[in-house]
Design a protein around this motif. Structure first.
Motif, PDB file in Angstrom:
ATOM      1  N   UNK A  38       0.251   4.889 -14.962  1.00  0.00           N
ATOM      2  CA  UNK A  38       0.026   6.163 -15.572  1.00  0.00           C
ATOM      3  C   UNK A  38      -0.872   5.995 -17.003  1.00  0.00           C
ATOM      4  N   UNK A  39      -0.211   4.743 -17.754  1.00  0.00           N
ATOM      5  CA  UNK A  39      -1.101   4.529 -18.778  1.00  0.00           C
ATOM      6  C   UNK A  39      -2.497   4.158 -18.427  1.00  0.00           C
ATOM      7  N   UNK A  40      -2.743   3.222 -17.512  1.00  0.00           N
ATOM      8  CA  UNK A  40      -4.122   2.812 -17.082  1.00  0.00           C
ATOM      9  C   UNK A  40      -4.701   3.792 -16.560  1.00  0.00           C
ATOM     10  N   UNK A  41      -4.390   4.973 -16.260  1.00  0.00           N
ATOM     11  CA  UNK A  41      -5.006   6.074 -15.871  1.00  0.00           C
ATOM     12  C   UNK A  41      -5.337   6.519 -14.323  1.00  0.00           C
ATOM     13  N   UNK A  42      -4.075   6.030 -13.647  1.00  0.00           N
ATOM     14  CA  UNK A  42      -4.324   6.466 -12.182  1.00  0.00           C
ATOM     15  C   UNK A  42      -4.251   7.967 -11.987  1.00  0.00           C
ATOM     16  N   UNK A  43      -5.174   8.550 -11.362  1.00  0.00           N
ATOM     17  CA  UNK A  43      -4.722   9.936 -11.038  1.00  0.00           C
ATOM     18  C   UNK A  43      -5.164  10.213  -9.666  1.00  0.00           C
ATOM     19  N   UNK A  44      -4.849  11.614  -9.466  1.00  0.00           N
ATOM     20  CA  UNK A  44      -5.274  12.100  -7.990  1.00  0.00           C
ATOM     21  C   UNK A  44      -6.637  11.934  -7.699  1.00  0.00           C
ATOM     22  N   UNK A  45      -6.837  11.620  -6.499  1.00  0.00           N
ATOM     23  CA  UNK A  45      -8.096  11.528  -5.843  1.00  0.00           C
ATOM     24  C   UNK A  45      -8.769  10.156  -5.949  1.00  0.00           C
ATOM     25  N   UNK A  46      -8.024   9.342  -6.683  1.00  0.00           N
ATOM     26  CA  UNK A  46      -8.777   7.855  -6.869  1.00  0.00           C
ATOM     27  C   UNK A  46      -8.395   6.971  -5.774  1.00  0.00           C
ATOM     28  N   UNK A  47      -9.345   5.891  -5.634  1.00  0.00           N
ATOM     29  CA  UNK A  47      -9.193   4.853  -4.322  1.00  0.00           C
ATOM     30  C   UNK A  47      -8.695   3.726  -4.895  1.00  0.00           C
ATOM     31  N   UNK A  48      -7.332   3.226  -4.482  1.00  0.00           N
ATOM     32  CA  UNK A  48      -6.799   2.041  -5.036  1.00  0.00           C
ATOM     33  C   UNK A  48      -6.710   0.810  -4.295  1.00  0.00           C
ATOM     34  N   UNK A  49      -6.840  -0.389  -4.639  1.00  0.00           N
ATOM     35  CA  UNK A  49      -6.368  -1.526  -3.989  1.00  0.00           C
ATOM     36  C   UNK A  49      -5.370  -2.192  -4.588  1.00  0.00           C
ATOM     37  N   UNK A  66      -1.988   9.163  -6.663  1.00  0.00           N
ATOM     38  CA  UNK A  66      -3.283   9.411  -6.351  1.00  0.00           C
ATOM     39  C   UNK A  66      -3.181  10.679  -5.293  1.00  0.00           C
ATOM     40  N   UNK A  67      -2.101  10.904  -4.804  1.00  0.00           N
ATOM     41  CA  UNK A  67      -1.857  12.042  -3.973  1.00  0.00           C
ATOM     42  C   UNK A  67      -2.703  12.178  -2.463  1.00  0.00           C
ATOM     43  N   UNK A  68      -2.778  13.069  -1.826  1.00  0.00           N
ATOM     44  CA  UNK A  68      -3.508  13.353  -0.644  1.00  0.00           C
ATOM     45  C   UNK A  68      -4.979  13.035  -0.563  1.00  0.00           C
ATOM     46  N   UNK A  69      -5.491  13.535  -1.665  1.00  0.00           N
ATOM     47  CA  UNK A  69      -6.744  13.450  -2.051  1.00  0.00           C
ATOM     48  C   UNK A  69      -7.340  11.882  -2.272  1.00  0.00           C
ATOM     49  N   UNK A  92       7.845   7.955   4.641  1.00  0.00           N
ATOM     50  CA  UNK A  92       7.743   8.972   3.582  1.00  0.00           C
ATOM     51  C   UNK A  92       6.601   9.683   3.873  1.00  0.00           C
ATOM     52  N   UNK A  93       6.019   9.584   5.020  1.00  0.00           N
ATOM     53  CA  UNK A  93       4.747  10.592   5.079  1.00  0.00           C
ATOM     54  C   UNK A  93       3.555  10.476   4.365  1.00  0.00           C
ATOM     55  N   UNK A  94       3.350   9.099   3.806  1.00  0.00           N
ATOM     56  CA  UNK A  94       2.330   9.044   2.760  1.00  0.00           C
ATOM     57  C   UNK A  94       1.154   8.528   3.807  1.00  0.00           C
ATOM     58  N   UNK A  95       0.355   9.407   4.231  1.00  0.00           N
ATOM     59  CA  UNK A  95      -0.810   9.172   5.183  1.00  0.00           C
ATOM     60  C   UNK A  95      -1.933   8.541   4.439  1.00  0.00           C
ATOM     61  N   UNK A  96      -2.105   8.608   2.824  1.00  0.00           N
ATOM     62  CA  UNK A  96      -3.309   8.074   2.262  1.00  0.00           C
ATOM     63  C   UNK A  96      -3.025   6.459   2.121  1.00  0.00           C
ATOM     64  N   UNK A  97      -1.914   5.931   2.706  1.00  0.00           N
ATOM     65  CA  UNK A  97      -1.964   4.427   2.538  1.00  0.00           C
ATOM     66  C   UNK A  97      -2.388   3.763   3.869  1.00  0.00           C
ATOM     67  N   UNK A  98      -3.203   2.749   3.578  1.00  0.00           N
ATOM     68  CA  UNK A  98      -3.681   1.911   4.578  1.00  0.00           C
ATOM     69  C   UNK A  98      -3.171   0.438   4.321  1.00  0.00           C
ATOM     70  N   UNK A  99      -2.678  -0.348   5.192  1.00  0.00           N
ATOM     71  CA  UNK A  99      -2.279  -1.764   5.065  1.00  0.00           C
ATOM     72  C   UNK A  99      -2.927  -2.859   5.728  1.00  0.00           C
ATOM     73  N   UNK A 100      -3.353  -3.799   5.194  1.00  0.00           N
ATOM     74  CA  UNK A 100      -4.296  -4.924   5.785  1.00  0.00           C
ATOM     75  C   UNK A 100      -3.608  -6.133   5.607  1.00  0.00           C
TER      76      UNK A 100
END
Ligand SMILES: C[S@@+](CC[C@H](N)C(=O)[O-])C[C@H]1O[C@@H](n2cnc3c(N)ncnc32)[C@H](O)[C@@H]1O
Length: 289
Positions: A38-49, A66-69, A92-100
């Protein structure tokens, strides 16, 4: 990628038991990692590695933020860990996660070259990378303008403390650290994050440090330390630093609790450092490559 032979092994392996230990530990660490993200600024809509995602706790947390968006890509060199992470994301129904399945360096070089990423994050992973500064440098170069680096690392050069002194607490902590340290490429990285970020080309925006502390009968730290010593027991016995009888693994948790309570001691585990940095919004990542 299915073969894991080209990846060096994580010293504690990826057995079901080790995955359970990591997940339990992660529940206790979550508030600290969440404060960092949160301090770093992770927010809805971001793409994270998420580098070295293991059984997935940091990826799951980032996915909530980052939510669904948004989107999170967790990478790990262990396929076994990813099986656990995938099952948890699905549950958890978190469709926004991919694992590689990939080494961190490889992910930074390939997936970041193809897609825009707004954040590169990780917990307890820089210490394992062959050249963490070089990996960070390449990640910084490819981050989107305004992009974030955020890492949470444990200081393996720190020690287990107790006041008043509880010899068994110190001893068990030493068994753990001395067995584990030789398996870690960069045990000092938590204490050098300012230098690492700066050398990688993105000066630190902020950092904080916490250490787990406990005392009294109900502290979860006795079970945690005893379980960690159990996980390094083969290494410890092999090193000759202690015998099976000295460790007494099956009674270690209870003996730790009794010894700490008898002394009314306050005990602490090694410091954990969280650090983040943000790329300037005007900086074009293509120029930095
Ligand atoms: C201590 S676990 C931390 C897992 C997770 N980040 C967490 O906090 O629960 C370290 C993880 O980093 C992974 N790892 C170590 N070196 C790696 C590398 N070079 N590339 C990708 N993953 C790596 C290991 O396989 C392991 O799952």
């Amino acid at each position: 990628m299915s073969s894991s032979s080209r990846f060096a092994e994580y010293a504690l392996g990826h057995s079901e038991l080790e995955m359970r230990r990591l997940i339990l530990q992660a529940a206790a660490l979550r508030p600290m990692t969440e404060r960092l993200l949160r301090a770093a600024g992770l927010a809805p809509g971001m793409r994270v590695l998420d580098l070295g995602c293991g059984p997935g706790d940091v990826s799951l947390l980032a996915a909530e933020l980052v939510g669904r968006s948004g989107a999170v890509l967790g990478v790990d060199r262990s396929e076994e860990a990813l099986v656990t992470a995938r099952a948890r994301a699905k549950e958890m129904g978190l469709a926004q996660i991919r694992l590689l399945h990939a080494a961190a360096d490889e992910a930074v070089d390939t997936v970041m070259a193809d897609k825009r990423f707004d954040a590169v994050i990780g917990r307890f992973v820089l210490c394992y990378l062959p050249d963490p500064i070089d990996t960070l440098r390449r990640a910084v170069a490819r981050l989107a303008p305004g992009g974030i680096l955020a890492f949470h690392e444990v200081d393996f050069l720190d020690e287990f403390r107790s006041r008043p002194l509880v010899p068994l607490w110190q001893q068990a902590g030493q068994w753990l650290l001395e067995s584990f340290r030789p398996t870690i490429a960069h045990p000092d990285i938590a204490g050098r994050l300012v230098e690492a970020f700066e050398t990688a080309g993105l000066p630190m925006s902020g950092l904080f440090c916490e250490c787990p502390v406990g005392g009294g009968t109900a502290s979860p730290l006795y079970a945690w330390l005893a379980e960690r010593v159990r996980s390094v027991l083969p290494l410890l016995l092999q090193s000759g630093a202690a015998t099976c009888e000295e460790v007494g693994i099956d009674s270690l948790e209870v003996r730790l609790q009794q010894a700490v309570v008898a002394m009314s001691s306050q005990v602490a585990a090694p410091a954990q450092v969280c650090a983040w940095a943000r790329k300037s919004c005007g900086e074009d990542s293509r120029l930095a490559r």
